[in-house]
Design an enzyme around this catalytic site. Structure first.
Site, short mmCIF file in Angstrom:
data_model
loop_
_atom_site.label_atom_id
_atom_site.label_comp_id
_atom_site.label_asym_id
_atom_site.label_seq_id
_atom_site.Cartn_x
_atom_site.Cartn_y
_atom_site.Cartn_z
N ARG A 186 0.85 -1.40 0.01
CA ARG A 186 0.11 0.05 0.01
C ARG A 186 0.74 1.32 -0.23
NH1 ARG A 186 -2.09 1.79 4.60
NH2 ARG A 186 -2.05 -0.27 5.55
N TYR B 138 -17.95 15.37 -13.71
CA TYR B 138 -18.23 13.76 -13.74
C TYR B 138 -19.11 13.68 -12.65
CZ TYR B 138 -17.72 8.90 -13.14
OH TYR B 138 -18.16 7.78 -12.68
N ASP C 218 -9.03 17.82 -13.82
CA ASP C 218 -9.20 16.76 -14.35
C ASP C 218 -8.97 16.55 -15.84
OD1 ASP C 218 -10.21 14.17 -15.28
OD2 ASP C 218 -11.56 14.08 -13.48
N LYS D 90 -9.73 5.37 -18.63
CA LYS D 90 -9.89 5.83 -20.12
C LYS D 90 -8.61 5.63 -21.06
CE LYS D 90 -13.56 6.25 -17.66
NZ LYS D 90 -13.64 7.06 -16.47
N1 LCS Z 1 -13.08 11.89 -13.99
C1 LCS Z 1 -13.62 11.65 -15.27
C2 LCS Z 1 -13.58 13.18 -16.07
C3 LCS Z 1 -14.36 10.83 -15.54
O1 LCS Z 1 -14.96 10.78 -16.52
C4 LCS Z 1 -14.53 9.77 -14.36
C5 LCS Z 1 -15.19 8.50 -14.66
C6 LCS Z 1 -13.74 9.83 -13.32
C7 LCS Z 1 -13.16 10.98 -13.26
C8 LCS Z 1 -13.73 8.70 -12.30
O2 LCS Z 1 -12.68 7.65 -12.72
P1 LCS Z 1 -13.01 6.24 -12.38
O3 LCS Z 1 -12.92 6.23 -10.91
O4 LCS Z 1 -14.24 5.64 -13.05
O5 LCS Z 1 -11.80 5.58 -13.09
N2 LCS Z 1 -15.99 8.60 -15.81
C9 LCS Z 1 -16.85 7.74 -16.11
C10 LCS Z 1 -17.96 7.99 -17.21
O6 LCS Z 1 -17.95 9.22 -17.87
N3 LCS Z 1 -18.54 7.08 -17.53
O7 LCS Z 1 -18.09 5.82 -16.68
C11 LCS Z 1 -17.11 6.42 -16.16
#
Ligand code: LCS
Length: 401
Positions: A58, A111, A183, A208
């Site tokens: 961790r 988001y 972000d 992504k």
């Molecule tokens: N920031 C952005 C801009 C995102 O689009 C997402 C997830 C996150 C943070 C969070 O990331 P994760 O914990 O899922 O890795 N966005 C998503 C979306 O637009 N569709 O499904 C997940």
């Protein structure tokens, strides 16, 4: 290898750890939960920070460390911290910089889970958030108070694709001595480097484009050595949204093709946006690569191209949008983005359902908005699938009327 001036070379070589033992080309996966000390004194010295070395999974891992170094290099920051999800990165980065009584200025459209964290959870910890239109300088300035510690935004915004001027926000933050956090998930460092403007912390959902293959959930934060150390020693260590070495390895592999993938995503997305823009059943297309888009002027400045994602509205009602999406054959109805597969989703009922109806309206997320993450399939197949779904929707509508 030292940093090249070419991004493509850096995605492959920069930040790579040399395997001194066997000379492996591909980074070894150190699939271990803990690390053996030679003796008690060594263990104590590592815990006290008197000796460099790994302690426990961790707190750090060599495969994870390589991912962090690679991302720091691509985002042009001193250091980076990897997490088990994008939300792990977002929450740990914010909470490492905030305490009870602090105030945050955030973009009204974010988001959905980032919005939920700030709007629903932060007030329970005595952290106040003002949501503003980040394209409006006056609104940003008027929201800043004596206790404002952080300014937070995404650009382009998920899901409505509004583009925010990074330089403007960074300058206000510097002037007011506020920590700026962006972000950068939608653009990735292939298209946008917020550190060039003096943004303090850059968070990513590595799920992504960075990984790009739809098989990992992960996050990254990039920033100064001091900031990353603070995050690692507080909210990463004690809240524990740690990434697995195996997932870190998959992202390292994904990064090696980031620039070629993003190039194709952008090429395909522009053609899809042009197709949608000229389709009679489409009311509006929000894609920064189209000249009429509000953010088009920032292409060639803060962003190198329009990216692979767009939002559009069908000329019709909610049921028509549902009919259109259900008539697709190749494009997958799925949340997430930045994968090889073209993904389509309905923000109001899916990613942005944590918003109340009025909050969605204030954030510019209509009930008929559809978000499309354009994949790497042949452009003719993507357009043919979209075109077929419009035709199916229209023929269904004719039958009903
Ligand atoms: N920031 C952005 C801009 C995102 O689009 C997402 C997830 C996150 C943070 C969070 O990331 P994760 O914990 O899922 O890795 N966005 C998503 C979306 O637009 N569709 O499904 C997940």
């Amino acid at each position: 290898m030292t940093q090249s001036k070419h991004f493509e070379t850096n995605t492959i070589h920069a930040g790579k750890l040399k395997d001194e033992q066997f000379g492996a080309l591909s980074t070894p996966i150190f699939q271990t939960s803990t690390f053996i000390f030679d003796n008690v004194q060594q263990g104590a010295a590592r815990f006290q920070g008197e000796e460099e070395g790994y302690i426990y999974g961790r707190l750090g891992n060599p495969t994870v460390r390589e991912l962090e170094q690679r991302m720091a290099s691509l985002e042009k920051t001193e250091d980076a911290a990897a997490f088990g999800s994008g939300m792990g990165a977002v929450s740990a980065t914010l909470l490492a910089n905030l305490q009870k009584g602090d105030h945050v200025v955030a973009s009204a459209a974010l988001y959905g889970c980032t919005f939920a964290l700030m709007n629903h959870k932060f007030p329970q910890f005595g952290i106040e958030v003002s949501f503003v239109d980040m394209t409006n300088e006056t609104e940003i300035r008027e929201a800043i108070k004596a206790n404002t510690k952080v300014i937070y935004f995404e650009t382009p915004v998920n899901p409505n694709m509004v583009v925010i001027d990074i330089n403007l926000v960074a300058n206000i933050a510097k002037e007011k001595k506020i920590i700026s956090i962006i972000d950068n998930t939608f653009m990735s460092p292939a298209l946008q480097n917020p550190a060039d403007y003096g943004i303090d912390l850059i968070v990513h959902s590595a799920t992504k484009y960075l990984n790009g293959h739809g098989d990992v959930v992960a996050g990254i934060t990039c920033g100064s050595k001091e900031q990353i150390e603070n995050i690692k020693l507080t909210t990463l260590k004690d809240m524990g949204a740690v990434i697995s070495p195996n997932d870190a390895w998959l992202i390292i592999r994904g990064l090696k093709t980031l620039s070629v993938r993003v190039e194709r995503h952008c090429e395909n997305a522009l053609k899809v946006a042009q197709f949608l823009d000229s389709h009679p059943k489409v009311k509006l297309v929000n894609y920064p690569g189209l000249p009429e888009h509000q953010g088009f002027a920032l292409i060639g400045k803060q962003m190198r191209a329009g990216g692979g994602i767009m939002a559009f509205e069908i000329d019709g009602c909610f049921d028509d949008a549902v009919e259109f999406m259900n008539s697709l054959h190749m494009c997958s109805i799925a949340v997430s983005l930045g994968d090889a597969e073209t993904l389509i989703q309905h923000p109001a009922s899916m990613t942005h359902s944590p918003y109340e109806l009025e909050e969605r309206a204030a954030a510019g997320i209509s009930e008929t908005l559809i978000r499309l993450s354009v994949g790497l399939e042949h452009i003719d197949d993507i357009i043919s699938d979209l075109s077929g779904a419009f035709a199916a929707m229209e023929s269904r509508l004719k039958q009903v009327s």
